[in-house]
Design a protein around this motif. Structure first.
Motif, PDB file in Angstrom:
ATOM      1  N   LYS A 150       4.156   1.573  -4.441  1.00 11.56           N
ATOM      2  CA  LYS A 150       5.203   1.039  -5.323  1.00 11.56           C
ATOM      3  C   LYS A 150       4.713   0.847  -6.752  1.00 11.56           C
ATOM      4  O   LYS A 150       5.311   1.351  -7.703  1.00 11.56           O
ATOM      5  N   SER A 151       3.637   0.090  -6.904  1.00 13.12           N
ATOM      6  CA  SER A 151       3.131  -0.232  -8.240  1.00 13.12           C
ATOM      7  C   SER A 151       2.636   1.015  -8.963  1.00 13.12           C
ATOM      8  O   SER A 151       2.858   1.170 -10.171  1.00 13.12           O
ATOM      9  N   THR A 152       1.988   1.897  -8.226  1.00 15.04           N
ATOM     10  CA  THR A 152       1.461   3.123  -8.835  1.00 15.04           C
ATOM     11  C   THR A 152       2.595   3.997  -9.370  1.00 15.04           C
ATOM     12  O   THR A 152       2.545   4.477 -10.510  1.00 15.04           O
ATOM     13  N   ILE A 153       3.625   4.173  -8.558  1.00 12.51           N
ATOM     14  CA  ILE A 153       4.769   4.988  -8.984  1.00 12.51           C
ATOM     15  C   ILE A 153       5.538   4.290 -10.105  1.00 12.51           C
ATOM     16  O   ILE A 153       5.923   4.918 -11.095  1.00 12.51           O
TER      17      ILE A 153
ATOM     18  N   THR B 184       6.583   5.180   2.826  1.00 15.52           N
ATOM     19  CA  THR B 184       5.247   5.617   3.241  1.00 15.52           C
ATOM     20  C   THR B 184       4.997   5.092   4.644  1.00 15.52           C
ATOM     21  O   THR B 184       5.166   3.885   4.891  1.00 15.52           O
ATOM     22  N   PRO B 185       4.638   5.950   5.596  1.00 11.73           N
ATOM     23  CA  PRO B 185       4.416   5.487   6.970  1.00 11.73           C
ATOM     24  C   PRO B 185       3.394   4.355   7.034  1.00 11.73           C
ATOM     25  O   PRO B 185       2.423   4.324   6.255  1.00 11.73           O
ATOM     26  N   LEU B 186       3.618   3.426   7.952  1.00 11.25           N
ATOM     27  CA  LEU B 186       2.718   2.290   8.121  1.00 11.25           C
ATOM     28  C   LEU B 186       1.277   2.751   8.310  1.00 11.25           C
ATOM     29  O   LEU B 186       0.353   2.174   7.720  1.00 11.25           O
TER      30      LEU B 186
ATOM     31  N   GLY C 140       0.794  -1.218   0.000  1.00 10.95           N
ATOM     32  CA  GLY C 140       0.000   0.000   0.000  1.00 10.95           C
ATOM     33  C   GLY C 140       0.828   1.271   0.000  1.00 10.95           C
ATOM     34  O   GLY C 140       0.288   2.377   0.091  1.00 10.95           O
ATOM     35  N   SER C 141       2.149   1.142  -0.120  1.00  6.77           N
ATOM     36  CA  SER C 141       3.016   2.330  -0.080  1.00  6.77           C
ATOM     37  C   SER C 141       2.959   3.140  -1.368  1.00  6.77           C
ATOM     38  O   SER C 141       3.292   4.326  -1.386  1.00  6.77           O
TER      39      SER C 141
ATOM     40  N   ARG D  25      -4.895   3.448   3.777  1.00  2.00           N
ATOM     41  CA  ARG D  25      -5.253   3.215   2.378  1.00  2.00           C
ATOM     42  C   ARG D  25      -5.832   1.805   2.223  1.00  2.00           C
ATOM     43  O   ARG D  25      -6.923   1.631   1.695  1.00  2.00           O
ATOM     44  N   ASP D  26      -5.035   0.821   2.632  1.00  2.00           N
ATOM     45  CA  ASP D  26      -5.406  -0.598   2.608  1.00  2.00           C
ATOM     46  C   ASP D  26      -6.273  -0.965   1.400  1.00  2.00           C
ATOM     47  O   ASP D  26      -7.409  -1.445   1.565  1.00  2.00           O
TER      48      ASP D  26
END
Length: 200
Positions: free
Chosen positions: A38-41, A130-132, A35-36, A138-139
């Motif tokens: 990664k894939s989006t960026i 991205t903070p936990l 959910g950080s 977001r989850d």
């Protein structure tokens, strides 16, 4: 490994493939919590590279587990094997002259260092920081909720550790900038390192 297996050198060498493509090859290794972003960026960077005329390919964690790594679970040993296979595939893609992106949690430093060893100076660690709490808020897949309820074992950040990169080549703080700015940060790094050029 059997003594009957011999590595065969290709008729077309790596430098020839790079020259044909007009840019260098590298491995952009995106790492961070679920959910950080990664894939989006990684996808935003891949789109920018495509628009610049670069030859690239993105290996996404979920997609790979649908095929190549469908036989693996999420215990520590399976996670290590997951990353080892991806590093091996990435090495082949690099040899073909591509800019390779990989979006995997890859929580263990040892495994990321193994990937770095495979790729050598072509390895670029991109820490999507991205903070936990933000990831959990977001989850997008509802995984954190399930992990908190004990329905998912070995979940990174909850019941399994994430070992923070100490000296990533690129450090993206998603709570301080947009996806567009984050993607451009990666592109600017590639310009600075002359992996791609302004005429791409």
């Amino acid at each position: 490994m059997s003594s009957n297996i011999v590595w065969h050198n290709a008729a077309v060498e790596h430098d020839e493939r790079v020259s044909q493509k007009g840019h260098d090859a590298c491995l952009l290794w995106y790492t961070g919590l679920s959910g950080s972003g990664k894939s989006t960026i990684a996808n935003a960077v891949d789109r920018k590279l495509y628009e610049l005329g670069c030859h690239s390919y993105l290996l996404d964690g979920d997609n790979i587990r649908h095929g190549l790594n469908a036989d693996l679970g999420f215990d520590d040993a399976s996670r290590k094997e997951n990353i080892r296979r991806i590093a091996e595939v990435s090495k082949l893609f690099i040899d073909s002259g591509l800019i390779v992106g990989t979006a995997f949690i890859s929580p263990f430093k040892e495994d990321r260092e193994q990937a770095r060893a495979f790729a050598g100076d072509k390895f670029i660690e991109v820490y999507v920081d991205t903070p936990l709490g933000v990831c959990e808020q977001r989850d997008p897949k509802g995984l954190y909720k399930k992990a908190r309820q004990g329905e998912i074992k070995h979940f990174t950040g909850i019941s399994s550790p994430y070992e923070t990169p100490e000296q990533p080549e690129i450090h993206i703080k998603t709570n301080e900038q947009s996806i567009e700015a984050s993607a451009q940060q990666v592109i600017d790094f590639l310009y600075t390192k002359k992996i791609i050029n302004r005429n791409s």
